[in-house]
Design an enzyme around this catalytic site. Sequence first.
Site, PDB file in Angstrom:
ATOM      1  CG  HIS A 172     106.146  17.444 -40.626  1.00  0.00           C
ATOM      2  ND1 HIS A 172     105.220  18.428 -40.867  1.00  0.00           N
ATOM      3  CD2 HIS A 172     107.356  17.998 -40.920  1.00  0.00           C
ATOM      4  CE1 HIS A 172     105.829  19.517 -41.302  1.00  0.00           C
ATOM      5  NE2 HIS A 172     107.128  19.287 -41.332  1.00  0.00           N
ATOM      6  CB  SER A 293      94.912  -6.374 -22.170  1.00  0.00           C
ATOM      7  OG  SER A 293      93.735  -6.942 -22.708  1.00  0.00           O
ATOM      8  CE  LYS A 299      97.584  -3.571 -25.900  1.00  0.00           C
ATOM      9  NZ  LYS A 299      96.171  -3.278 -26.162  1.00  0.00           N
ATOM     10  CD  GLU A 306      96.814   4.746 -22.667  1.00  0.00           C
ATOM     11  OE1 GLU A 306      95.964   4.603 -23.542  1.00  0.00           O
ATOM     12  OE2 GLU A 306      97.119   3.826 -21.877  1.00  0.00           O
TER      13      GLU A 306
END
Length: 479
Positions: A172, A293, A299, A306
């Site tokens: 979970h 970024s 970042k 992704e």
Amino acid sequence: MSDEQKTSAPAASPTGASRMWGGRFAGGPAAIMQRINASIDFDRRLYAQDIRGSKAHCRMLVAQGVLAAEDGDAILAGLDRVAQEIERGEFAFRVELEDIHMNVEARLAELIGDAAGRLHTARSRNDQVATDFRLWVRDAIDGMDRALAGLQAALIDRADEHAGTVMPGFTHLQAAQPVTFGHHLMAYVEMVGRDRGRLADARRRLNECPLGSAALAGTSFPIDRHATAAELGFERPTANSLDGVSDRDFALEFLSSASICAVHLSRLAEELVVWTSAQFRFVGLSDAFTTGSSIMPQKRNPDAAELVRAKTGRVIGDLAALLVAMKGLPLAYSKDMQEDKEPVFEAADTMELAIAAMTGMVRDMRVNAQAMAAAAGAGFTTATDIADWCVRALGMPFRQAHHVAGRLVKLAEDKGCGLEDLSLAEMRIVEPRLTDEARAVLSVESSVASRTSFGGTAPERVREAVADARRRWSGPAAP
Ligand code: ARG
């Protein structure tokens, strides 16, 4: 010109009469017909398979006395020339010739004259395309298998390196029990191994040759289908001509195997996204697999992971597209089946990229063993270990032991500390028979070391699994 006029306007030459199938056609197709009908923009990728199939067919026709040896020689030489022109980028693909089969044959006719027209004896584009496509998908399966073997090798190497690195195991996405990072990576080796098994299994069923099924009914010429099947590396000819030209289940099996594999890659990609986040910091990716970024200088984004995750959608979409295209088709061939190629090409290209990116990221990732170890003990992940100790040392029924461990967790929670920070005196408030030995099982290292059951997370088991995996997966996959 109105739109209607435009779309029904005739396409550029040739007219119907000069087309390969144009004997009974007076006019040419509308421009829009040409656009919807032509597949050359994508099926040109079948050129090598098409020429290989044609050469096998030609040799067989000569051997069977259907085609004169001189014509056969001219055809073979001409086909080699066509292949060369395509490879050198000198070939002019013509959309009015619809597909790769007619483009190759038309060029062959320019090169060698009338003999070219004899090549199509005892075959049809229906068995031709089914053969070409099986050959292509077979190569795609082999390429994907090699790529997946490379991914497994990367995972196995990193697992070996981290057989003893502790991390939290999750259920979970809640910290559950400590595991080793090597064990976690080896889970993916198993998943990828089954992906390879599915591909190998699909390959076995795919490996029958439709050539000689002709349009749908077979042919009246004395062809030798076993000879062409053998020359093209197939196990045998397909046993039924209607089936040979009209099923695409081999492409569907490739796409479904690819889809399942894409789902596996996506789950690992998702884990990389989570693990590289500032909240986890389990893993770092280098400049090679991240981007910055444009506005937030701090970042480092795991874009490759992704995108591997997102590309799964394409592959599943490709499977869905072909399943739906096939589901209403009566036997035998229907032009709908021309739509089989783009999904397969897209899936193969997508998988090639996704597997390569994933292999790169696995080899490239820096593992933050401190962050993993710190997280491994957080969240009372060794509560099961103390329960197991009560069963083992005190002969308690597990349900009762579970209760004892639960009360220890509550105690630690109330104190705002970890289980291992409780003193023996404090622990004895819950269960007076607890000893120092019981306290010792609370460390994450002893927890993972104790999980020695076959397939368990103990470092020694992981090292065995690594050695075993190197043996199992070094060769080609067996279904
Ligand atoms: N380009 C076609 C395809 O990919 C070749 C087969 C055409 N056959 C036919 N009867 N129109 O399916």
